[in-house]
Design a protein around this motif. Structure first.
Motif, short mmCIF file in Angstrom:
data_model
loop_
_atom_site.label_atom_id
_atom_site.label_comp_id
_atom_site.label_asym_id
_atom_site.label_seq_id
_atom_site.Cartn_x
_atom_site.Cartn_y
_atom_site.Cartn_z
N ASP A 190 0.85 -1.19 0.00
CA ASP A 190 0.00 0.00 0.00
C ASP A 190 0.89 1.24 0.00
O ASP A 190 1.25 1.76 1.05
N GLY A 191 1.28 1.69 -1.18
CA GLY A 191 2.19 2.83 -1.28
C GLY A 191 3.49 2.44 -1.98
O GLY A 191 3.56 1.44 -2.69
N GLN A 192 4.53 3.26 -1.76
CA GLN A 192 5.84 3.02 -2.37
C GLN A 192 6.74 2.27 -1.38
O GLN A 192 6.90 2.71 -0.24
N HIS A 193 7.34 1.19 -1.84
CA HIS A 193 8.21 0.42 -0.95
C HIS A 193 9.47 1.22 -0.64
O HIS A 193 10.10 1.78 -1.54
N ALA A 194 9.83 1.29 0.63
CA ALA A 194 11.00 2.05 1.06
C ALA A 194 11.84 1.19 1.99
O ALA A 194 11.32 0.58 2.92
N VAL A 195 13.16 1.15 1.74
CA VAL A 195 14.07 0.35 2.55
C VAL A 195 15.25 1.22 2.98
O VAL A 195 15.92 1.83 2.15
N THR A 196 15.48 1.28 4.29
CA THR A 196 16.55 2.09 4.88
C THR A 196 17.41 1.21 5.78
O THR A 196 16.88 0.50 6.63
N HIS A 197 18.73 1.26 5.60
CA HIS A 197 19.68 0.53 6.46
C HIS A 197 20.39 1.55 7.34
O HIS A 197 20.77 2.63 6.87
N TYR A 198 20.59 1.22 8.62
CA TYR A 198 21.30 2.16 9.49
C TYR A 198 22.35 1.43 10.32
O TYR A 198 22.27 0.22 10.55
N LYS A 199 23.35 2.20 10.75
CA LYS A 199 24.39 1.69 11.65
C LYS A 199 24.76 2.82 12.61
O LYS A 199 24.94 3.97 12.18
N THR A 200 24.88 2.51 13.88
CA THR A 200 25.20 3.53 14.88
C THR A 200 26.68 3.86 14.86
O THR A 200 27.53 2.98 14.96
N LEU A 201 26.99 5.16 14.73
CA LEU A 201 28.38 5.62 14.77
C LEU A 201 28.77 6.09 16.17
O LEU A 201 29.91 5.94 16.59
N ARG A 202 27.80 6.69 16.86
CA ARG A 202 28.06 7.19 18.22
C ARG A 202 26.72 7.26 18.95
O ARG A 202 25.69 7.55 18.33
N ALA A 203 26.73 6.99 20.24
CA ALA A 203 25.47 7.01 20.99
C ALA A 203 25.69 7.50 22.41
O ALA A 203 26.78 7.33 22.99
N SER A 204 24.67 8.13 22.95
CA SER A 204 24.65 8.58 24.34
C SER A 204 23.21 8.43 24.82
O SER A 204 22.33 8.08 24.03
N PRO A 205 22.92 8.70 26.07
CA PRO A 205 21.53 8.57 26.52
C PRO A 205 20.56 9.49 25.76
O PRO A 205 19.41 9.14 25.54
N GLN A 206 21.05 10.66 25.32
CA GLN A 206 20.16 11.64 24.68
C GLN A 206 20.13 11.56 23.14
O GLN A 206 19.12 11.86 22.52
N PHE A 207 21.26 11.16 22.54
CA PHE A 207 21.35 11.21 21.07
C PHE A 207 22.08 9.99 20.51
O PHE A 207 22.89 9.37 21.20
N SER A 208 21.78 9.70 19.24
CA SER A 208 22.56 8.71 18.48
C SER A 208 22.91 9.32 17.13
O SER A 208 22.09 10.00 16.51
N LEU A 209 24.15 9.08 16.70
CA LEU A 209 24.57 9.50 15.37
C LEU A 209 24.59 8.25 14.49
O LEU A 209 25.32 7.30 14.78
N LEU A 210 23.76 8.24 13.46
CA LEU A 210 23.60 7.06 12.62
C LEU A 210 24.15 7.29 11.22
O LEU A 210 24.03 8.38 10.66
N GLN A 211 24.76 6.24 10.69
CA GLN A 211 25.07 6.21 9.26
C GLN A 211 23.89 5.53 8.58
O GLN A 211 23.49 4.43 8.98
N VAL A 212 23.31 6.17 7.59
CA VAL A 212 22.08 5.68 6.96
C VAL A 212 22.30 5.46 5.47
O VAL A 212 22.74 6.36 4.77
N GLU A 213 22.00 4.24 5.02
CA GLU A 213 22.13 3.91 3.59
C GLU A 213 20.73 3.75 3.01
O GLU A 213 19.90 3.02 3.55
N LEU A 214 20.51 4.42 1.89
CA LEU A 214 19.21 4.31 1.23
C LEU A 214 19.25 3.23 0.16
O LEU A 214 20.08 3.27 -0.74
N GLU A 215 18.35 2.27 0.28
CA GLU A 215 18.19 1.29 -0.78
C GLU A 215 17.18 1.80 -1.81
O GLU A 215 17.24 1.47 -2.99
N THR A 216 16.24 2.62 -1.32
CA THR A 216 15.28 3.30 -2.19
C THR A 216 15.33 4.78 -1.85
O THR A 216 15.78 5.15 -0.76
N GLY A 217 14.87 5.62 -2.74
CA GLY A 217 14.93 7.06 -2.50
C GLY A 217 13.55 7.69 -2.52
O GLY A 217 13.19 8.35 -3.48
N ARG A 218 12.77 7.48 -1.47
CA ARG A 218 11.42 8.03 -1.40
C ARG A 218 11.40 9.37 -0.66
O ARG A 218 12.29 9.66 0.15
N LYS A 219 10.37 10.15 -0.91
CA LYS A 219 10.23 11.45 -0.25
C LYS A 219 10.20 11.28 1.27
O LYS A 219 9.43 10.47 1.79
#
Length: 287
Positions: A190-219
């Motif tokens: 139902d809609g456009q298929h979207a796939v996102t891969h992520y990996k944590t580069l840095r994390a703390s209790p308040q924030f996480s910095l993620l590396q994000v790879e797009l398999e699809t490029g949806r709005k």
């Protein structure tokens, strides 16, 4: 000159001590005249008896680009790094400085008939690497073959909270509401298929910095998927963020790699992680 020739070939022969790009730049800046008329076309025909004059003084510099810098340019493409806050291209209601308008003016300084073509966009508040085409056939070739042409499209995202799972994949079907907000449908297909891969580069209790790879490029794909994950992008009020750690959206298009649509050459452009994303962790460490 004694034989017919094209202007660029003639200049390369006469300015053999200069590199090809340097000679093309001299030509593009309007420093070459043929029979006292400034010429910038590489293939301008020359005939015996024509007088070619080269001015070694650079003309007035073009006005600086606002909110973006050019990383690479050839006859087919322009690759830029866009700052957060700059529109990629104006909507019908808006009449302000955009990446598109500035780059159109840039190409027209050397080719009055030149223009650029949008290949993909970044949201106003997302920074990073963008690609524009300089010809419509190049734009079409890239857009029609986007999934195969793009070899790597990596973002970094500063998100709220500590993402417990260090890496993962989010897959959903994206739809747009009547208020132009994207959301993941609870129903398959139902809609456009979207796939996102992520990996944590840095994390703390308040924030996480993620590396994000797009398999699809949806709005708004990353923004919706981070909200689905329960960790909205910092500064993204539209998709659930409450943090004011940044004055911008915590999303940056860091890497773009692709097969050149004309030469087939693999090209890769990488930018730095915005310092403000890293400062969020330093601020947190203060007592």
């Amino acid at each position: 000159m004694s034989e017919p020739a094209e202007l660029l070939a003639f200049l390369l022969a006469k300015l053999s001590h200069q590199g090809r790009n340097a000679v093309k730049a001299i030509l593009a800046r309007g420093q070459v005249s043929v029979n006292d008329r400034v010429v910038t076309a590489y293939n301008h025909p020359l005939k015996p008896g024509y007088a070619v004059t080269i001015s070694m003084e650079k003309p007035d510099q073009a006005p600086p680009l606002v909110g973006l810098s050019i990383l690479y340019e050839d006859d087919d493409l322009i690759i830029v790094s866009k700052e957060a806050g700059l529109l990629s291209i104006a909507s019908t209601q808006e009449n302000e400085v955009t990446a598109y308008r500035q780059l159109n003016e840039h190409v027209r300084r050397t080719d009055p008939a030149g223009r650029i073509f949008v290949v993909h966009r970044l949201d106003r508040d997302t920074s990073g690497v963008m690609m524009f085409a300089k010809r419509e056939d190049v734009q079409q070739a890239l857009q029609n073959n986007w999934q195969e042409a793009v070899l790597e499209r990596t973002y970094v995202a500063l998100v709220e909270g500590n993402v417990k799972k260090p890496e993962g994949t989010i897959s959903s079907w994206l739809k747009e509401s009547k208020t132009l907000k994207m959301f993941s449908s609870p129903y398959p297909n139902d809609g456009q298929h979207a796939v996102t891969h992520y990996k944590t580069l840095r994390a703390s209790p308040q924030f996480s910095l993620l590396q994000v790879e797009l398999e699809t490029g949806r709005k708004n794909q990353i923004r919706v998927h981070m909200q689905d994950l329960g960790h909205p992008v910092v500064g993204d009020k539209k998709y659930g963020s409450r943090s004011k750690a940044l004055t911008r959206l915590g999303l940056h298009a860091r890497v773009l790699a692709f097969a050149h649509p004309v030469s087939g050459e693999t090209m890769r452009f990488e930018t730095e992680i915005p310092k403000s994303f890293l400062h969020a962790f330093k601020d947190e460490a203060r007592p």
